[in-house]
Design a protein around this motif. Sequence first.
Motif, PDB file in Angstrom:
ATOM      1  N   TYR A 127       0.830  -1.209   0.000  1.00 59.03           N
ATOM      2  CA  TYR A 127       0.000   0.000   0.000  1.00 59.03           C
ATOM      3  C   TYR A 127       0.865   1.260   0.000  1.00 59.03           C
ATOM      4  O   TYR A 127       0.513   2.267  -0.643  1.00 59.03           O
ATOM      5  N   GLU A 128       1.987   1.220   0.696  1.00 53.05           N
ATOM      6  CA  GLU A 128       2.877   2.384   0.696  1.00 53.05           C
ATOM      7  C   GLU A 128       3.454   2.626  -0.688  1.00 53.05           C
ATOM      8  O   GLU A 128       3.540   3.777  -1.146  1.00 53.05           O
ATOM      9  N   ALA A 129       3.815   1.547  -1.383  1.00 54.63           N
ATOM     10  CA  ALA A 129       4.348   1.706  -2.742  1.00 54.63           C
ATOM     11  C   ALA A 129       3.273   2.235  -3.684  1.00 54.63           C
ATOM     12  O   ALA A 129       3.544   3.088  -4.535  1.00 54.63           O
ATOM     13  N   ALA A 130       2.035   1.752  -3.519  1.00 48.09           N
ATOM     14  CA  ALA A 130       0.945   2.248  -4.364  1.00 48.09           C
ATOM     15  C   ALA A 130       0.646   3.707  -4.078  1.00 48.09           C
ATOM     16  O   ALA A 130       0.370   4.490  -4.996  1.00 48.09           O
ATOM     17  N   VAL A 169       2.803   5.936  -3.013  1.00 40.87           N
ATOM     18  CA  VAL A 169       3.897   6.717  -3.590  1.00 40.87           C
ATOM     19  C   VAL A 169       3.689   6.919  -5.082  1.00 40.87           C
ATOM     20  O   VAL A 169       3.991   7.986  -5.641  1.00 40.87           O
ATOM     21  N   ASP A 170       3.133   5.906  -5.736  1.00 44.27           N
ATOM     22  CA  ASP A 170       2.869   6.010  -7.182  1.00 44.27           C
ATOM     23  C   ASP A 170       1.642   6.845  -7.487  1.00 44.27           C
ATOM     24  O   ASP A 170       1.300   7.031  -8.660  1.00 44.27           O
ATOM     25  N   GLY A 171       0.967   7.344  -6.448  1.00 42.33           N
ATOM     26  CA  GLY A 171      -0.179   8.217  -6.656  1.00 42.33           C
ATOM     27  C   GLY A 171      -1.502   7.497  -6.802  1.00 42.33           C
ATOM     28  O   GLY A 171      -2.471   8.086  -7.295  1.00 42.33           O
ATOM     29  N   ALA A 172      -1.585   6.239  -6.366  1.00 42.55           N
ATOM     30  CA  ALA A 172      -2.826   5.474  -6.484  1.00 42.55           C
ATOM     31  C   ALA A 172      -3.841   5.951  -5.453  1.00 42.55           C
ATOM     32  O   ALA A 172      -3.508   6.163  -4.278  1.00 42.55           O
ATOM     33  N   ARG A 226      -8.109   2.630  -6.296  1.00 38.07           N
ATOM     34  CA  ARG A 226      -7.150   1.889  -7.115  1.00 38.07           C
ATOM     35  C   ARG A 226      -6.282   0.982  -6.263  1.00 38.07           C
ATOM     36  O   ARG A 226      -5.891  -0.096  -6.697  1.00 38.07           O
ATOM     37  N   GLN A 227      -5.984   1.373  -5.037  1.00 40.27           N
ATOM     38  CA  GLN A 227      -5.254   0.487  -4.131  1.00 40.27           C
ATOM     39  C   GLN A 227      -6.076  -0.766  -3.822  1.00 40.27           C
ATOM     40  O   GLN A 227      -5.551  -1.876  -3.771  1.00 40.27           O
ATOM     41  N   ASN A 255      -6.132  -2.805  -7.239  1.00 39.53           N
ATOM     42  CA  ASN A 255      -4.867  -3.331  -7.752  1.00 39.53           C
ATOM     43  C   ASN A 255      -3.991  -4.004  -6.702  1.00 39.53           C
ATOM     44  O   ASN A 255      -3.030  -4.692  -7.063  1.00 39.53           O
TER      45      ASN A 255
END
Length: 318
Positions: free
Chosen positions: A217-220, A222-225, A229-230, A233
Motif C-alpha cells: 500500500y505504501e508503494a501504491a 507513492v505512485d499516486g494510487a 485503485r489500491q 490493484n
Amino acid sequence: METAKLDPAASPGTAKSAPSADRRRRTRPFPVQRVVPFGYLSPTLILIFVLMIIPIAMVVSYSFKDNVIVEQNPVFTGLANYTTVLTDPDFLAALKNTFIFITLSTLAHLGLGLVFATMLNSPLLGGVTKAIFRIVYILPWLFTVAVIAVIWRLMLDPSGVVNYVLTAIGVIRGEVSWLSDPNMALWALTFINIWAGFPFFMISILAGLQGISPVLYEAAAVDGATPFRQFRNVTLPQLKPVLLSMAVLDLIWTSQQFALIWMTTGGGPLNVTEMLSTYTYKQAFSSYEFATASAAAVIVLLLTMILAFFYVRLQKER
C-alpha cells in the motif's frame, strides 16, 4: 599412544566401500518401521471406512435396484432410477431452486464479508470500536441452525416484528406471509441463509486482509494510487486465492444445506423452496422410495465431487 595401522591386505576400494555399505544398512528401514505409521492411522482409517466408504457404496448399489429396504429381494433395474429422477419435475424444480439459492448466498456471503472485513480492517476505527463491531457481527455465526430457524420464523410471521417495522415505516401495507407466500418464500429463505453465514466469511477475509504487507500500500500511495485503485490493484489480487477458495467451499456447504430449509419452510409452499437435500429426504422418508432417493443422493454426490475437485485444484495452485 599407538596409532592405528592400515591393513596392507585391504585395498583402497574395499576401505571406501565398507562405510558406505554400513551407512546403507543403517538407513534402510525395517518392515516394522513401515507398518508403524499405518498403525497410528488405523483408528481413523477404520472410522472412515465404516462411516463413509461403506454407506456410500451401499447407496450407490441401492440406486441401481428397485424396492430396496422395503423388499427382501430387490430387483436390479440399471439406470431406471436415474432416468426417473432426472425426468421428475419436482427434481428439476429442486435443482433450479438449489442453483438460485447457492448462487445468491455465495455472492452475498463474499460481498458482505468483504465489505465488513474491509471496514473492520480500516485504521479509521479505534480498537474498542472494532472489538464491539466484531462481537455484534459474529453473533449470527454463534447461533445454532435450530435457533436461527425458530427466531426467523417468529420474526417473519405475518404478525411478527418484521411486518410491524416495515408497516410502521411505510414500506409495506398489511401483513406479508414471508415464508408461506410462493412469491416470497425462496427469497426470504435465501436472506436467512445469508444472514446466518456471512460472519464466517467476514472473519476469513479479515484474516486475509491482515496478511497483506503494508509495504504494498505504501508503494501504491507513492505512485499516486487512490484508495479505490489500491483496493482494486493491491487488495483484490492479494485476496484472490482466499476469495476463490471460500467461494468453492460456500458452494459445497450451501448445496448441502438441509436443517435450515426443513425447519423454516420444509420445501414449501408448492415446492418453491424445494432443494436437492429436501427432495432426497422426502423421497426416502416420506414416499419411501429409497431407490430413487439413492439415485438423487448419488447425483448430489457427483455434483459435490466436481466442486471439491476445483477446490483441491485451487489449493494446489496456492
